[in-house]
Scaffold this active site. Structure first.
Site, short mmCIF file in Angstrom:
data_model
loop_
_atom_site.label_atom_id
_atom_site.label_comp_id
_atom_site.label_asym_id
_atom_site.label_seq_id
_atom_site.Cartn_x
_atom_site.Cartn_y
_atom_site.Cartn_z
N GLY A 63 -55.99 -83.46 31.11
CA GLY A 63 -56.40 -83.78 32.48
C GLY A 63 -57.85 -84.26 32.52
CG ASP A 67 -51.88 -81.76 29.99
OD1 ASP A 67 -53.08 -81.74 30.34
OD2 ASP A 67 -50.95 -82.10 30.77
N GLY A 81 -51.64 -85.04 33.64
CA GLY A 81 -52.59 -85.42 32.59
C GLY A 81 -52.06 -86.63 31.84
CE1 TYR A 128 -54.86 -76.62 42.45
CE2 TYR A 128 -56.37 -76.62 44.31
CZ TYR A 128 -56.15 -76.73 42.95
OH TYR A 128 -57.20 -76.93 42.10
CE LYS A 132 -55.73 -73.76 40.30
NZ LYS A 132 -55.93 -73.72 38.84
CE1 TYR A 170 -51.22 -59.69 33.48
CE2 TYR A 170 -51.70 -59.79 31.12
CZ TYR A 170 -50.79 -59.83 32.16
OH TYR A 170 -49.46 -60.00 31.89
CB THR A 173 -65.37 -81.75 39.83
OG1 THR A 173 -65.89 -80.47 40.17
CG2 THR A 173 -66.04 -82.23 38.57
#
Ligand code: UDP
Length: 315
Positions: A10, A31, A36, A145, A149, A159, A175
């Protein structure tokens, strides 16, 4: 170290892979190639410290040999992509994160989860500090999404608390940079590609919504610093410089010297009104602050798209 990067083909994963190799480490890149592309890794074909596995992280991950770190970046990340692949996005965030944590636990490796500013949803607190719990529509189109997340962050903390896995969580704000796909659908790549092709720039809504854009090299520097720091709570990484989408369209027209016009399109459902990171925590704990101003980053991004888009190079 021997490190695993999921989502290595990606945009962000490939830049992170380059950085880890430059630090002298070996990288196993994973991937599924749904969003990607091998092109992002083509320059590593002869690199003996890099290996690529075409795998879907929502299936169990087994890798032979020692592993010291896992960077879990695999997920569609553009709204257009995650709306095209809603189930895969939920699976990458939920099952993929579970599998990446399982791999880290079995190997005694550190795990860094790529989370997102989308965990804040359409924020009611501005700019957003990590302590803000967010305003997410749990059943809207973006929830595939956002909620994946949010679950990913929750299982990562579980964990860490339950099994002592050494974890990091980065909340990544918008970004941009070279290697974004021309058809990725995010605003910077859309505007740059449209401007270079002389097509109208598609502004969604009235363009008064804001975003804060971080150049990819700054983001990768922050990720590397976070991986090496002893911080288990989520950390925002992004450039606090805030722009309306209209301001961005003007900057892209200037950076490309384009005569494109602007065309208004409907605002997508649940599109956040504003977004900007509070980066006090990253600045205190990682001594990190972004260096590349938007104008300079756009210039490099435009150069990249001129190279990859047919017929847009300057003579
Ligand atoms: N946007 C736009 N035109 C485009 C693509 C996006 O006006 O061609 C807007 C979008 O509605 C949002 C902002 O730009 O307000 C950033 O969108 P992007 O898809 O890059 O990422 P988001 O921050 O929404 O995840």
């Amino acid at each position: 170290m021997r490190l695993v990067v999921t989502g290595a083909a990606g945009f962000l994963g490939s830049h992170l892979t380059d950085r880890l190799l430059a630090e002298g480490h070996s990288v196993v890149g994973i991937d599924s190639l749904i969003t990607g592309t091998r092109r992002n890794l083509a320059h590593l074909r002869a690199e003996p410290r890099f290996a690529f596995l075409e795998r879907d992280v929502s299936e169990p991950i087994e890798i032979e040999g020692e592993i010291e770190g896992v960077f879990h970046l695999a997920s569609p990340a553009s709204p257009v992509d995650y709306l095209r692949f809603p189930i895969q996005t939920l699976k990458a965030g939920a099952l993929g994160t579970r599998n990446a944590l399982g791999l880290a636990r079995a190997s005694g490796a550190r795990l860094l989860l790529a989370s997102t500013s989308e965990v804040y949803g359409d924020p009611l607190v501005h700019p957003q500090p990590e302590t803000y719990w967010g305003n997410v529509n749990p059943v809207g189109p973006r929830s595939v999404y956002d909620e994946a997340k949010r679950f990913a962050e929750a299982i990562t903390m579980a964990y860490h608390r339950e099994y002592g896995v050494d974890t990091r969580i980065v909340r990544i704000f918008n970004t941009y940079g070279p290697r974004m796909r021309p058809d990725d659908g995010r605003v910077v790549s859309n505007f740059v590609v449209q401007a270079l092709r002389g097509e109208p720039l598609t502004v969604y809504g009235d363009g008064s919504q804001s975003r804060s854009f971080c150049y990819v090299s700054d983001l990768v520097e922050g990720i590397w610093r976070l991986f090496n720091a002893d911080v288990h709570a989520p950390v925002n990484l992004g450039n606090p410089g805030e722009y309306t989408i209209r301001m961005l369209s003007d900057l892209v027209l200037a950076a490309t010297d384009s005569a494109s016009t602007v065309e208004v399109r409907p605002l997508p459902e649940d599109d956040p009104r504003m977004r900007s990171p509070d980066i006090s925590l990253a600045s205190e704990r990682l001594d990190w602050t972004p260096r590349v101003p938007l104008e300079a980053g756009l210039k490099r991004t435009v150069e990249y798209f001129r190279e990859v888009l047919p017929g847009t190079a300057t003579e």
